[in-house]
Design a protein around this motif. Structure first.
Motif, PDB file in Angstrom:
ATOM      1  N   GLU A  21       0.827  -1.214   0.000  1.00  0.00           N
ATOM      2  CA  GLU A  21       0.000   0.000   0.000  1.00  0.00           C
ATOM      3  C   GLU A  21       0.860   1.263   0.000  1.00  0.00           C
ATOM      4  O   GLU A  21       0.481   2.292  -0.570  1.00  0.00           O
ATOM      5  CB  GLU A  21      -0.927   0.031   1.223  1.00  0.00           C
TER       6      GLU A  21
ATOM      7  N   LEU B  18       1.626   2.350  -3.443  1.00  0.00           N
ATOM      8  CA  LEU B  18       0.529   3.040  -4.131  1.00  0.00           C
ATOM      9  C   LEU B  18       0.450   4.500  -3.675  1.00  0.00           C
ATOM     10  O   LEU B  18       0.331   5.419  -4.491  1.00  0.00           O
ATOM     11  CB  LEU B  18      -0.790   2.309  -3.865  1.00  0.00           C
ATOM     12  N   LEU B  19       0.539   4.714  -2.356  1.00  0.00           N
ATOM     13  CA  LEU B  19       0.499   6.094  -1.856  1.00  0.00           C
ATOM     14  C   LEU B  19       1.678   6.885  -2.420  1.00  0.00           C
ATOM     15  O   LEU B  19       1.534   8.037  -2.829  1.00  0.00           O
ATOM     16  CB  LEU B  19       0.535   6.107  -0.315  1.00  0.00           C
TER      17      LEU B  19
ATOM     18  N   ARG C 149       1.202   7.871  -6.118  1.00  0.00           N
ATOM     19  CA  ARG C 149       0.224   8.964  -6.226  1.00  0.00           C
ATOM     20  C   ARG C 149       0.903  10.289  -5.904  1.00  0.00           C
ATOM     21  O   ARG C 149       0.685  11.301  -6.572  1.00  0.00           O
ATOM     22  CB  ARG C 149      -0.940   8.733  -5.254  1.00  0.00           C
TER      23      ARG C 149
ATOM     24  N   ARG D 168     -14.219   9.066  -8.635  1.00  0.00           N
ATOM     25  CA  ARG D 168     -14.822   7.738  -8.547  1.00  0.00           C
ATOM     26  C   ARG D 168     -16.314   7.817  -8.846  1.00  0.00           C
ATOM     27  O   ARG D 168     -17.123   8.151  -7.976  1.00  0.00           O
ATOM     28  CB  ARG D 168     -14.586   7.149  -7.151  1.00  0.00           C
TER      29      ARG D 168
ATOM     30  N   ARG E 136     -12.356  12.822  -4.643  1.00  0.00           N
ATOM     31  CA  ARG E 136     -11.613  12.612  -3.393  1.00  0.00           C
ATOM     32  C   ARG E 136     -10.230  13.245  -3.487  1.00  0.00           C
ATOM     33  O   ARG E 136      -9.503  12.973  -4.447  1.00  0.00           O
ATOM     34  CB  ARG E 136     -11.493  11.094  -3.176  1.00  0.00           C
TER      35      ARG E 136
ATOM     36  N   ASP F  99     -12.087   7.874   0.804  1.00  0.00           N
ATOM     37  CA  ASP F  99     -11.739   6.451   0.764  1.00  0.00           C
ATOM     38  C   ASP F  99     -12.931   5.624   1.269  1.00  0.00           C
ATOM     39  O   ASP F  99     -13.376   4.674   0.628  1.00  0.00           O
ATOM     40  CB  ASP F  99     -10.497   6.223   1.644  1.00  0.00           C
TER      41      ASP F  99
HETATM   42  C1  IPM Z   1      -8.070   2.972  -2.330  1.00  0.00           C
HETATM   43  C2  IPM Z   1      -7.326   2.050  -1.428  1.00  0.00           C
HETATM   44  C3  IPM Z   1      -6.018   2.694  -1.023  1.00  0.00           C
HETATM   45  C4  IPM Z   1      -6.365   4.022  -0.376  1.00  0.00           C
HETATM   46  C5  IPM Z   1      -5.125   1.854  -0.129  1.00  0.00           C
HETATM   47  C6  IPM Z   1      -4.817   0.513  -0.751  1.00  0.00           C
HETATM   48  C7  IPM Z   1      -3.868   2.559   0.282  1.00  0.00           C
HETATM   49  O1  IPM Z   1      -8.115   1.730  -0.334  1.00  0.00           O
HETATM   50  O2  IPM Z   1      -7.542   3.288  -3.424  1.00  0.00           O
HETATM   51  O3  IPM Z   1      -9.174   3.392  -1.982  1.00  0.00           O
HETATM   52  O4  IPM Z   1      -6.724   4.050   0.781  1.00  0.00           O
HETATM   53  O5  IPM Z   1      -6.312   5.031  -1.046  1.00  0.00           O
END
Ligand code: IPM
Ligand code: MG
Length: 360
Positions: free
Chosen positions: A93, A96-97, A100, A110, A139, A251
């Motif tokens: 995770e 991913l952060l 971004r 979304r 978001r 989220d």
């Molecule tokens: C999302 C996911 C991620 C977030 C996690 C995996 C870090 O839950 O894309 O919503 O919280 O942004």
């Protein structure tokens, strides 16, 4: 036209759903005479397995060098995967952060839309569903609690953990502008969600959102407290058009909004910076329990690819064709198991991809 696309298959069901999205993009290329050149990028667990870290500089450089990024999902089973033995900053995770942040993808869009065909999969009562709903959650994605300073300390045998929620007015303003711009192309209503009865960051949020709203006289702005919003989403989802909110609230609320559409397997998302560049991924996670079993619903990823065509590549007609193909296949009664209902034909991940690609 020629475009370069970075593909991040990721973990769990990620590789299989990205494969189906690529099938659909290949069909788009054939029909509209484009060439997409793909470069594969490792992120999350897949990157840990090869490089020991969830994101490398090379991965960021490759993503930056592309016109857009299409991603599957990252992460594994926290109880059994060795990735979760690592310290938190080295887990999937965190990658991913970090990507971004590195790509400055502050705006996460979304959409949550109820397909008429999927009404039976919607957990809400018919009278609550009414004429259906069609909202988009905007978001904030690179600030707030998920990026604030955090630490765990221990004093006299008692552990204390701290996370910090920080927003400055510039961060709030740029996401608010995105939300109002989007509202101008939709039903011209923004619901800004905060917790202004408790949090300073929310009180600043409200003030800045009101300043931005002054530049959009045609858009109706309403403020809603996050706890009330969670309730309204299952009480009267039809009232929402654009929901504007900070990182953690978004989220949580986006998972809730996706579930009321019938399945989290249907919802796409786009994460954008202040240019045309973006990273596109389904709103759902990596579902390690069903990975590799041809059960995952690829539609959220395919619809994310459609968003990519529209927002980053300016290929509106092609995006329309992908969305229409999804609609057609649903109308014909094909369903993956998560959205299956009586009288429909159940298909696996790969068949669903084939059907949508053919329909393009
Ligand atoms: C999302 C996911 C991620 C977030 C996690 C995996 C870090 O839950 O894309 O919503 O919280 O942004
Ligand atoms: Mg989430």
């Amino acid at each position: 036209m020629d475009y370069s696309i970075a593909l991040i298959p990721g973990d769990g069901i990620g590789p299989e759903i990205v494969k189906e999205a690529k099938k659909v993009l290949d069909a788009v290329c054939r029909k509209y005479h484009h060439t997409f050149t793909y470069s594969e990028v490792l992120l999350g667990g897949a990157s840990i397995d090869v490089h020991g870290v969830p994101l490398t500089e090379d991965a960021v450089a490759r993503a930056k060098a592309s016109d857009a990024v299409l991603m599957g999902s990252i992460g594994g089973d926290a109880k059994t995967s060795p990735w979760y033995q690592l310290e938190p900053s080295r887990r999937p995770e965190a990658g991913l952060l970090a990507i971004r942040k590195a790509l400055n993808l502050f705006a996460n869009l979304r959409p949550a839309y109820l397909y008429k065909e999927l009404q039976k999969a919607c957990p809400l009562k018919e009278e609550v569903i009414g004429d259906g709903f069609d909202m988009i959650i905007v978001r904030e994605l690179t600030g707030g609690l998920y990026f604030g300073e955090r630490k765990t300390t221990e004093e006299n045998g008692v552990k204390t953990a701290v996370d910090t929620l920080t927003y400055n007015e510039n961060e709030i303003r740029r996401i608010a502008v995105k939300a109002f711009d989007i509202a101008m192309k939709r039903s011209k209503k923004v619901t800004s969600v905060d917790k202004a009865n408790v949090l300073d960051s929310s009180r600043l949020w409200r003030k800045v959102v009101e300043e931005v709203a002054a530049d959009y006289p045609e858009v109706t702005l309403e403020h809603m407290l996050v706890d009330n919003c969670a309730m309204q989403l299952v009480h009267n989802p039809g009232q929402f058009d654009v929901i504007l909110t900070e990182n953690m609230f978004g989220d949580i609320l986006s998972d809730e909004a996706s579930m009321v559409t019938g399945s989290i397997g249907m919802l796409s998302s786009a994460s954008l910076n202040d240019t045309k560049f973006g990273l596109y991924e389904p709103s759902h996670g990596s579902a390690p329990d069903i990975a590799g079993q041809d059960k995952a619903n690829p539609i959220a990823t395919i619809l994310s690819a459609a968003m990519m065509l529209r927002y980053s590549l300016d290929l509106d007609k092609e995006a329309d064709a992908v969305e229409a193909a999804v609609q057609k296949v649903l109308t014909e009664g094909y369903r993956t198991c998560d959205i299956m209902s009586e009288g429909c034909t159940e298909v696996g991940t790969s068949k669903m991809g084939d059907l949508i690609a053919e329909a393009v």
